[in-house]
Design a protein around this motif. Structure first.
Motif, PDB file in Angstrom:
ATOM      1  N   LEU A   6      84.302 -18.735  39.237  1.00  0.00           N
ATOM      2  CA  LEU A   6      85.639 -19.138  39.694  1.00  0.00           C
ATOM      3  C   LEU A   6      85.541 -20.180  40.808  1.00  0.00           C
ATOM      4  O   LEU A   6      86.241 -21.203  40.774  1.00  0.00           O
ATOM      5  N   SER A   7      84.666 -19.955  41.763  1.00  0.00           N
ATOM      6  CA  SER A   7      84.499 -20.906  42.868  1.00  0.00           C
ATOM      7  C   SER A   7      83.994 -22.257  42.366  1.00  0.00           C
ATOM      8  O   SER A   7      84.458 -23.315  42.808  1.00  0.00           O
ATOM      9  N   ALA A   8      83.051 -22.233  41.436  1.00  0.00           N
ATOM     10  CA  ALA A   8      82.507 -23.479  40.893  1.00  0.00           C
ATOM     11  C   ALA A   8      83.557 -24.217  40.060  1.00  0.00           C
ATOM     12  O   ALA A   8      83.618 -25.449  40.080  1.00  0.00           O
ATOM     13  N   THR A   9      84.392 -23.473  39.345  1.00  0.00           N
ATOM     14  CA  THR A   9      85.460 -24.096  38.561  1.00  0.00           C
ATOM     15  C   THR A   9      86.442 -24.800  39.488  1.00  0.00           C
ATOM     16  O   THR A   9      86.858 -25.937  39.223  1.00  0.00           O
ATOM     17  N   HIS A  36      84.866 -27.926  40.882  1.00  0.00           N
ATOM     18  CA  HIS A  36      84.759 -29.006  39.892  1.00  0.00           C
ATOM     19  C   HIS A  36      86.131 -29.345  39.298  1.00  0.00           C
ATOM     20  O   HIS A  36      86.230 -29.840  38.179  1.00  0.00           O
ATOM     21  N   GLY A  37      87.167 -29.124  40.071  1.00  0.00           N
ATOM     22  CA  GLY A  37      88.527 -29.399  39.605  1.00  0.00           C
ATOM     23  C   GLY A  37      88.801 -30.873  39.355  1.00  0.00           C
ATOM     24  O   GLY A  37      89.506 -31.229  38.412  1.00  0.00           O
ATOM     25  N   VAL A  38      88.245 -31.743  40.171  1.00  0.00           N
ATOM     26  CA  VAL A  38      88.482 -33.185  39.992  1.00  0.00           C
ATOM     27  C   VAL A  38      87.856 -33.690  38.694  1.00  0.00           C
ATOM     28  O   VAL A  38      88.537 -34.361  37.909  1.00  0.00           O
ATOM     29  N   PRO A  39      86.582 -33.385  38.402  1.00  0.00           N
ATOM     30  CA  PRO A  39      86.046 -33.817  37.105  1.00  0.00           C
ATOM     31  C   PRO A  39      86.826 -33.217  35.929  1.00  0.00           C
ATOM     32  O   PRO A  39      87.026 -33.883  34.914  1.00  0.00           O
TER      33      PRO A  39
END
Length: 146
Positions: A116-119, A122-125
Motif C-alpha cells: 500500500l505504501s509503495a503504491t 508510485h502514484g505519479v507514475p
C-alpha cells in the motif's frame, strides 16, 4: 543468388502496413507487459532498491500495451495499469521487502502495508502512465476506420 536479408526486406516490402499494427491479443498484451515489467524490476533490484527505472519502465510498458493491443483488447489495456502496478509491488513487497524504502514507514511493516505504501509512493507514475494509456485508447477509438 539472394541473401536471407534481401529476402526479408522483400517480404517486408510486400506486407501491408495495416498488418503490422495492433497485433497483440489482450492476453498477449498482458503477458508481454508483465514479463517486460518483471525484467526491468529484477534489473532495478540489483542495487537492493526499487527506483526510477521501475517507474519509467511501468509508464513505458502501459503505453506500449495500449498502442499494440488489438481493438478487442482496449478495455484490458485500459484497466491494466493499476492492476499491473499493485501486482508488481505486491511481488516486490513479498520477495524483497527491504527494496521498498519509504521515509516514515515503520521497520516492521508487513507485506500489505509495504504494498500500500509503495503504491501510494508510485502514484505519479501510475497517474502519468494510466492517463497516457487512456489517451492513446481514446485516440485509437476516435480514429478507427469504419
Amino acid at each position: 543468388m539472394s541473401s536471407p536479408a534481401a529476402g526479408a526486406v522483400i517480404a517486408l516490402a510486400r506486407t501491408p502496413a495495416a498488418a503490422a499494427r495492433y497485433d497483440l491479443t489482450p492476453r498477449a498484451a498482458v503477458v508481454c507487459s508483465v514479463l517486460g515489467l518483471a525484467t526491468v524490476t529484477a534489473l532495478d533490484l540489483l542495487d537492493g532498491r526499487l527506483g526510477l527505472a521501475f517507474s519509467v519502465a511501468f509508464v513505458l510498458v502501459v503505453i506500449s500495451a495500449a498502442t499494440a493491443v488489438q481493438e478487442r483488447g482496449m478495455f484490458t489495456a485500459g484497466i491494466m495499469p493499476p492492476v499491473l502496478l499493485v501486482g508488481a509491488l505486491l511481488v516486490v513487497a513479498t520477495l524483497a521487502p527491504d527494496a521498498i524504502v519509504i521515509s516514515g514507514m515503520p521497520e516492521g511493516t508487513g507485506v500489505f502495508g509495504r504494498t500500500l505504501s509503495a503504491t501510494i509512493a508510485h502514484g505519479v507514475p501510475l497517474l502519468v502512465g494510466h492517463a497516457i494509456a487512456i489517451a492513446v485508447i481514446v485516440g485509437r477509438i476516435l480514429t478507427v476506420r469504419r
